[in-house]
Write a protein that holds these residues in place. Structure first.
Motif, PDB file in Angstrom:
ATOM      1  N   SER A 104       2.301   2.042  -3.433  1.00  0.00           N
ATOM      2  CA  SER A 104       1.372   2.430  -4.159  1.00  0.00           C
ATOM      3  C   SER A 104       1.021   4.194  -4.145  1.00  0.00           C
ATOM      4  N   GLN A 105       1.432   4.545  -2.804  1.00  0.00           N
ATOM      5  CA  GLN A 105       1.259   6.135  -2.429  1.00  0.00           C
ATOM      6  C   GLN A 105       2.499   6.713  -2.689  1.00  0.00           C
ATOM      7  N   THR A 142      -7.822  -1.717   2.619  1.00  0.00           N
ATOM      8  CA  THR A 142      -7.998  -0.600   1.813  1.00  0.00           C
ATOM      9  C   THR A 142      -9.083  -0.986   0.565  1.00  0.00           C
ATOM     10  N   TYR A 159       0.881  -1.043  -0.113  1.00  0.00           N
ATOM     11  CA  TYR A 159      -0.027  -0.126  -0.089  1.00  0.00           C
ATOM     12  C   TYR A 159       0.924   1.171  -0.198  1.00  0.00           C
TER      13      TYR A 159
END
Length: 777
Positions: A263-264, A338, A260
């Motif tokens: 991906s940010q 998420t 996650y």
């Protein structure tokens, strides 16, 4: 001899020309971003979670010179280029000696490459073992020297040098071989790695035969002692066995969190990335969750996820996306924290908080849990039953659907949809897509979004985005709820009893847990979200393929897991919801209310209890349900007037007619006040009690009459009356229209115009107001 001098002079002249040309025409080369880099993810205490490969399948972490051990830097210069700071990128005397030894004397091949020349070779992939390659290497070294400082060149070398296999740069080498950042290398480790780049194939620390590496290190150690005689005291450490690890031993922790985070982050972000994750908490959550799923396997529970946020810092301290990342049978690599899922009733607390901010209710306000219809939407409770009048506190704790929908419909200042939008819930459809079903789980949220909303309550209504990086500043907060409504909402949720035997554990620890559950339609998702100590914990139980299971109920499937996790995370006792707030700064006041009505206590109320109010906001009135009446002892009916000799006082509950209807629907009975004696006059019966309240038509609305229809528009006439009323009478502009029993609705087919509507109960009390009917042309 003359020939040697001639050759040397020619070489020097050529180099001088090359130096001049490089100074004039060579552009500034890129030294950092021309190659991809790995990312080393660390937890908040610096423990390595994962080290990724760069896009070219190499381990390479760009590490600034300031974050590299000074002893390692000095050892590298001592071994590779002792005159690094004295020459202009090329050590011309050494180069001349190397040229003579290699091409004139032909005794042995000598390289004489400086660190700058090695950077040039690595940067441009130069084959420096050929004559032309060596010339190119020199030119490129001079080019680098023109455009970069010594510190910048040295930093580039330490990030490009090979350290065995597919490991490049001291940042990756230090993490892989010794499990620490380059800044923390001790002298033994620094000297060990400093000698590797000269022959990485033979000297890689993970080679079975470490003799070439140790021999080279010993030579460097002798040089080091010449420069630092005081270091002889550390000689004993060089006698110890060399303990290193290789890439195969790299950790693979918190994969859902790392995926996650990746991906940010921007694709170019590299180096040591210190996250907010607490590895200890992550491992606790993961183990408890995995054990729980195994124990509940027979009931159909095979997967779950959990998210832990420290609301005081808004740091994500643990993220367990599934019960087993490597289990394909449960699609374990999907991150449940998420993923968008229906929250069921887990969002209801925010409807109540908004209602408290708007002055619609306080925690003990009386709400109606009875059948309602909103257009084509008829909300039902989970148990398919209705409880009748119910306090707001109890309605939220027991997760009654109808009161929540009613409150959502009554919100005016800010809609529930707008609150979710302002709190960053992504992917929302237009508000009309959900209607009033939004509070019941009609939309979809992630566990991350849900935990952020509960963190907002714990932060007194201030919302800010959860943090992933330790060095990232906390996002600016946005005030979405008042501190008072936030506290009162959590104060209600703390009274939600723990599921089953887990209540014993929470009581033993004396930690309050303010929590709420949610169950989605068709039993696809079971939720539990809670606030306790400095944490918000969100738990989800379900299947990633969306299949439902009768076991997926928030209280029984997710609730026990929530409390098991809290018990594992918070061994220390004593936290209370009030600890999260500056209570002296809250505009709240505790008053005595009638336990049955939620209104201010008066002496005829049979039972009192304490309740919180927001002064100037919460609806407050004196309770008038319980009233004393004069009873004629001969007839058992109400006396026409009170007389100490001819009557006696008794207290009865005068519930309004709408609540009486709800009591009847819920199967609740109570003793209604008796009727008046038959000889009582109207002026006597109307002297006390509550006047009717016209519910429909409302004076604030304009009613549209469709003249084109064959059947004229029917306007409903309804009123709420006092508990001793049986019948009501309606008047339109002083003209009698009709009568009906209490709670009965009459229909009036009016024409466009302005009218005075009056209702009179059978005891002579009345109410009236004007209404406007307009034509639909």
């Amino acid at each position: 001899m003359r020939r040697t001098l001639t050759i040397t002079a020619r070489v020097t002249a050529v180099i001088a020309v090359l130096l001049f040309l490089s100074w004039l025409f060579c552009p500034t080369p890129e030294l950092k971003h021309y190659v991809p880099y790995s990312k080393a993810y660390l937890d908040s205490s610096g423990q390595l979670l994962q080290l990724t490969l760069a896009q070219d399948e190499r381990y390479r972490i760009y590490t600034p010179l300031a974050k590299i051990s000074p002893e390692f830097v000095e050892a590298t210069l001592l071994y590779e280029d002792q005159h690094f700071y004295q020459h202009p990128g090329v050590d011309f005397p050494a180069l001349a000696r190397a040229f003579y030894a290699t091409y004139i004397d032909r005794h042995r091949r000598v390289g004489a490459s400086t660190i700058t020349m090695q950077v040039a070779r690595l940067r441009w992939g130069i084959a420096s073992n050929t004559g032309l390659g060596k010339v190119e290497q020199i030119v490129r070294a001079l080019q680098l020297s023109r455009h970069y400082s010594k510190q910048e060149i040295l930093e580039a070398y330490l990030n490009l040098a090979p350290y065995g296999g597919n490991i490049e740069g001291i940042g990756a080498a230090s993490l892989i071989y010794f499990g620490k950042p380059a800044a923390q290398l001790n002298l033994v480790e620094a000297l060990t790695l400093a000698v590797v780049p000269q022959n990485p194939n033979q000297r890689a620390p993970t080679k079975k035969n470490q003799q070439p590496l140790l021999a080279a290190r010993e030579r460097l150690w002798q040089r080091w002692q010449e420069q630092h005689p005081e270091s002889v005291a550390r000689a004993k450490y060089f006698q110890l066995p060399l303990a290193v690890t290789g890439p195969q031993a790299l950790p693979f922790k918190a994969p859902h969190f790392i995926n996650y985070l990746q991906s940010q982050l921007p694709y170019w972000d590299s180096g040591l990335i210190t996250t907010t994750l607490n590895l200890g908490q992550q491992q606790k959550l993961g183990q408890v969750l995995a054990d729980y799923v195994v124990a509940k396997g027979n009931s159909g529970i095979h997967n779950a996820s959990a998210l832990l946020i420290n609301y005081q810092t808004m740091a994500i301290e643990a993220m367990v996306g599934s019960a087993d990342f490597f289990n394909n049978a449960i699609q374990g690599q999907v991150n449940g924290t998420t993923a968008k899922r229906s929250p069921g009733s887990a969002l209801k607390p925010f409807v109540y908080a908004l209602a408290m901010d708007e002055g619609l209710i306080h925690p003990e306000s009386l709400l109606k849990d009875a059948p309602r219809q909103y257009g084509g939407f008829t909300p039902e409770n989970y148990d398919k039953q209705f409880l009748g009048p119910i306090s707001a506190r109890r309605a939220l704790i027991e997760s009654r659907n109808v009161p929540a929908v009613t409150l959502q419909a009554e919100l005016q200042n800010r809609s529930f949809y707008q609150l979710l939008h302002d709190a960053g819930v992504e992917g929302l459809q237009p508000a009309e897509h959900y209607g009033l079903a939004l509070a019941l789980g009609g939309g979809e949220v992630t566990a991350l979004e849900l935990a952020g909303l509960y963190a907002m309550l714990a932060n007194g209504g201030d919302y800010s985005q959860p943090r992933l990086l330790a060095n990232a500043e906390r996002a600016p907060a946005r005030r979405l709820l008042s501190r008072e409504a936030s506290y009162l909402t959590l104060d209600i949720l703390k009274d939600n009893p723990a599921p089953g035997s887990l209540a014993i554990d929470s009581e033993r620890a004396h930690n309050q847990v303010a929590w709420k559950t949610g169950t989605s339609w068709a039993f696809r998702d079971a939720w539990a979200v809670g606030v306790s100590g400095p944490y918000v914990l969100a738990v989800w139980v379900g299947n990633f393929d969306g299949s439902g299971n009768q076991s997926f109920i928030g209280r029984t499937a997710a609730g026990p897991l929530l409390f098991k996790l809290f018990n594992a995370l918070q061994p220390g006792p004593g936290w209370q919801v009030s600890d999260a707030f500056n209570m002296s700064g809250l505009n709240i006041k505790q008053l005595q209310v009638c336990a049955d009505t939620g209104d201010l206590y008066q002496k005829y109320c049979p039972q009192a209890k304490s309740a919180w109010f927001i002064p100037g906001v919460s609806p407050i009135k004196l309770s008038n349900i319980y009233r004393p009446v004069a009873i004629n002892p001969k007839t058992g009916k109400r006396a026409c007037w009170q007389s100490s000799e001819a009557s006696e006082l008794k207290v009865y509950a005068f519930w309004p007619s709408d609540l009486v209807a709800i009591f009847n629907q819920a199967g609740i009975s109570f003793q209604a006040p008796p009727p008046f004696d038959s000889d009582c006059q109207l002026d006597q019966t109307s002297a006390g009690g509550q006047a009717p309240i016209i519910v429909s038509p409302r004076p604030s609305l304009d009613y549209i009459v469709r003249l084109s229809d064959e059947q004229p528009t029917a306007i409903p006439l309804t009123a709420t009356v006092d508990g001793d009323v049986e019948q009501v009478h309606w008047f339109i502009d002083d003209a009698y229209f009709g009568s009906g029993k209490k709670n009965e609705t009459l229909f009036w087919q009016g024409q466009p115009g302005s009218y005075q509507i009056t209702v009179v109960d059978d005891l002579g009390r009345s109410a009236s107001h004007k209404v406007q009917l307009k034509a639909d042309r």
